[in-house]
Design an enzyme around this catalytic site. Structure first.
Site, PDB file in Angstrom:
ATOM      1  N   LYS A  27       0.775  -1.314  -0.070  1.00 18.28           N
ATOM      2  CA  LYS A  27      -0.135  -0.100   0.028  1.00 18.28           C
ATOM      3  C   LYS A  27       0.872   1.254  -0.005  1.00 18.28           C
ATOM      4  O   LYS A  27       0.628   2.392  -0.654  1.00 18.28           O
ATOM      5  CB  LYS A  27      -0.844   0.062   1.093  1.00 18.28           C
ATOM      6  CG  LYS A  27      -1.916  -1.132   1.399  1.00 18.28           C
ATOM      7  CD  LYS A  27      -2.971  -0.895   2.144  1.00 18.28           C
ATOM      8  CE  LYS A  27      -3.959  -2.299   2.331  1.00 18.28           C
ATOM      9  NZ  LYS A  27      -5.153  -1.787   2.743  1.00 18.28           N
TER      10      LYS A  27
ATOM     11  N   GLU B 230      -4.778   7.929   6.954  1.00 22.60           N
ATOM     12  CA  GLU B 230      -5.450   8.453   6.027  1.00 22.60           C
ATOM     13  C   GLU B 230      -6.599   9.342   6.734  1.00 22.60           C
ATOM     14  O   GLU B 230      -7.109   9.025   7.671  1.00 22.60           O
ATOM     15  CB  GLU B 230      -6.069   7.497   4.967  1.00 22.60           C
ATOM     16  CG  GLU B 230      -5.229   6.932   3.902  1.00 22.60           C
ATOM     17  CD  GLU B 230      -5.811   5.912   3.179  1.00 22.60           C
ATOM     18  OE1 GLU B 230      -7.131   5.449   3.437  1.00 22.60           O
ATOM     19  OE2 GLU B 230      -5.143   5.444   2.491  1.00 22.60           O
TER      20      GLU B 230
ATOM     21  N   HIS C 254     -15.577  -2.910   7.186  1.00 17.67           N
ATOM     22  CA  HIS C 254     -14.743  -2.910   6.154  1.00 17.67           C
ATOM     23  C   HIS C 254     -14.411  -3.818   5.163  1.00 17.67           C
ATOM     24  O   HIS C 254     -13.576  -4.140   4.408  1.00 17.67           O
ATOM     25  CB  HIS C 254     -13.291  -2.229   6.628  1.00 17.67           C
ATOM     26  CG  HIS C 254     -13.296  -1.004   7.448  1.00 17.67           C
ATOM     27  ND1 HIS C 254     -13.979   0.070   7.147  1.00 17.67           N
ATOM     28  CD2 HIS C 254     -12.786  -1.034   8.681  1.00 17.67           C
ATOM     29  CE1 HIS C 254     -13.942   0.925   8.216  1.00 17.67           C
ATOM     30  NE2 HIS C 254     -13.273   0.425   9.127  1.00 17.67           N
TER      31      HIS C 254
ATOM     32  N   ARG D 198      -4.282  -9.430  -7.919  1.00 17.44           N
ATOM     33  CA  ARG D 198      -4.755 -10.667  -8.018  1.00 17.44           C
ATOM     34  C   ARG D 198      -6.165 -10.580  -8.491  1.00 17.44           C
ATOM     35  O   ARG D 198      -6.807  -9.623  -8.613  1.00 17.44           O
ATOM     36  CB  ARG D 198      -4.874 -11.222  -6.810  1.00 17.44           C
ATOM     37  CG  ARG D 198      -5.540 -10.292  -5.592  1.00 17.44           C
ATOM     38  CD  ARG D 198      -6.044 -10.907  -4.233  1.00 17.44           C
ATOM     39  NE  ARG D 198      -6.319 -10.104  -3.256  1.00 17.44           N
ATOM     40  CZ  ARG D 198      -7.465  -9.510  -3.411  1.00 17.44           C
ATOM     41  NH1 ARG D 198      -8.298 -10.050  -4.028  1.00 17.44           N
ATOM     42  NH2 ARG D 198      -7.776  -8.608  -2.180  1.00 17.44           N
TER      43      ARG D 198
END
Ligand code: ADP
Length: 494
Positions: free
Chosen positions: A118, A202, A237, A293
């Protein structure tokens, strides 16, 4: 490159079955690399060959690189399909496959390192000028520096594990007083779940939608996208319902986001299937991450685009998949996928394990069922509780929703509880129907467990019969000692 004669599958459940089906159609044999407890599964019965690579514990089997490599070699495979989850985004595994002379069906280890991580991905995207969520992904990991960064970004802020995935290890900071504790606990969770305590920050977007683009790099290095999916229906999430295409994009936004998705994929020299995830809020989009993927929700793209992504992956790995320049693909109709979890919707989704009884998936036009377990198989507590996916297609979104509700009402699963009643309620919610749901839709509207139905005498009679038959299956499978209470058995009701 030569055609594969045999492919090893480093995965389990419904995705292992999905890969086996693609291989069967292509005339390729399969070797299922499975754990000790997965011998009672569909993939185990369908694979050409099976090799046990370790005990139930994932670290010793599905996440064990060496065991998977040895299994693939012992099974005579020339290539390895990692499915999704487990080792599918592990650059070390991709490298270990290549070193052992096995073709890893997915992007190169270098691409996985660039895009799958990430923090690296964000650095790359920043240099390319792609829109990112404001945040901090620096090296300083001491609490004081991180708290100072939280203040600089402005609350609310989300803390994420740099090596994380699957919605785990994220903490939401709404109050500065809690920042230290939450960051510390995110670091602890990150270390135990992903082996690294590194976190990044974030800005938390309160009204965001989750929109993602299916990208694909062919054997010659051309990258295209196969349009978008919306996955805003999430619990903690994690996605529950996905659809293609998103009901939230204007043509202009779709074009810009598609271009951004291709740009980031090209920067990573993408080959094979991948997904570029974005958050969309108030008309602005931000890159979230790249998944290097196949995605759980790939079937909705397959249905609207008329592609077979697993075959395309295999053909790409064989060096045969080439986009024809004159071929223009546009989405047709609409598709929705529901993830069926073995959990109790009347107790807020606690996992429901045990022996699976009778299962019935209603056939009909535009329906697809991906399942890894059948009557007599065991749903164990060791793995993700997703036992199946139901995917439907119709010409419009409204008719697709109608169809999905009917299909779920007609589906039967005995032996374990499932989230089917929960899914039916979500699909009928006005915010889902009009397409305005955000990622906080479940948290806002379905915080409480749903109410169990009152069953009619006829329903009870049918349940009794089915339980008797399921018990027959249990006896036949030699596990009569584990017979569960009939009260544990759920039937959806009409
Ligand atoms: P993972 O890799 O663990 O799945 P992601 O970064 O892809 O984690 O995020 C998963 C989900 O968490 C997103 O779809 C979204 O619902 C929520 N989320 C993540 N980051 C943010 C953010 N900055 N603001 C709001 N929601 C977020």
């Amino acid at each position: 490159m030569k055609k594969f004669k045999r492919i090893a599958i480093a995965n389990r459940g419904e995705v292992a079955v999905r890969i086996i089906r693609a291989c069967e159609e292509m005339g390729i044999e399969t070797v299922l690399l499975h754990s000790e407890v997965d011998i009672k599964s569909r993939a185990y019965r369908l694979a050409t060959k099976t090799i046990c690579i370790g005990p139930a514990e994932t670290a010793k089997s599905y996440l064990n690189i060496q065991a998977n490599i040895e299994g693939a070699l012992a099974g005579g495979a020339e290539a390895v399909h990692p499915g999704f989850g487990f080792l599918s985004e592990n650059a070390e595994f991709a490298e270990a496959c290549e070193n052992a002379g096995l073709v890893f069906i997915g992007p190169s280890a270098k691409t996985i390192r660039l895009l799958g991580d990430k923090v690296h991905c964000k650095e790359l995207a920043k240099r390319a000028g792609l829109p990112l969520i404001p945040g901090y992904e620096g090296e300083a990991q001491d609490l004081s520096s991180l708290v100072a960064e939280v203040e600089a970004i402005g609350l609310p802020v989300i803390v994420k594990a740099a090596a994380g995935g699957g919605g785990r290890g994220m903490k939401l900071i709404r109050d500065l007083k809690e920042a230290r504790n939450l960051i510390e606990s995110a670091q602890r969770e990150a270390l135990s779940a992903f082996g690294s305590p590194k976190v990044f920050l974030e800005k938390y977007l309160e009204r965001a939608k989750h929109i993602e683009f299916q990208i694909f790099g062919d054997s010659t290095g051309q990258v295209k996208h196969f349009y978008d999916r919306e996955c805003s229906v999430q619990r903690r999430h994690q996605k529950i319902i996905e659809e293609a295409t998103s009901p939230s994009l204007t043509e202009e936004l779709r074009r810009r986001m598609g271009e951004a998705a291709i740009a980031i994929a090209q920067l990573g020299n993408y080959r094979g299937a991948g997904t570029v995830e974005f958050l969309l809020q108030d008309g602005d989009f931000y890159l979230l991450e790249v998944n290097t993927r196949l995605q759980v929700e790939h079937p909705v793209t397959e249905l609207v685009m008329g592609v077979d992504l697993v075959k395309a992956q295999i053909l790409t790995a064989q060096g045969e998949y080439v986009f024809r320049s004159q071929q223009v693909r546009i989405p047709q109709g609409h598709s929705i996928e529901c993830r069926i979890y073995a959990e109790n919707p009347y107790l807020g989704g606690v996992p429901s394990t045990g022996l699976l009884g009778k299962v019935f998936w209603p056939e009909g036009p535009g329906r697809r069922y991906e399942f890894g377990f059948e009557e007599g198989d065991e749903i164990t507590p060791f793995y993700d509780p997703m036992i199946a996916k139901v995917i439907v297609w119709d010409e419009t979104r409204q008719r697709t929703i109608q169809k999905m509700i009917r299909v779920l009402k007609d589906s039967l699963v005995f032996g374990v509880h499932t989230n089917i009643p929960y899914l039916i309620e979500i699909l009928g919610h006005p915010q889902f129907v009009n397409g305005t749901m955000t990622t906080r839709f479940i948290e806002t509207n379905f915080a409480e467990p749903i109410i169990a139905p009152i069953l009619s005498e006829i329903d009870k009679e049918i349940i009794k019969k089915a339980i008797q038959q399921s018990h027959g299956a249990r006896l036949a499978s030699g596990r009569s000692s584990e017979a569960t209470s009939p009260w544990q058995t759920y039937w959806r009701g009409v």
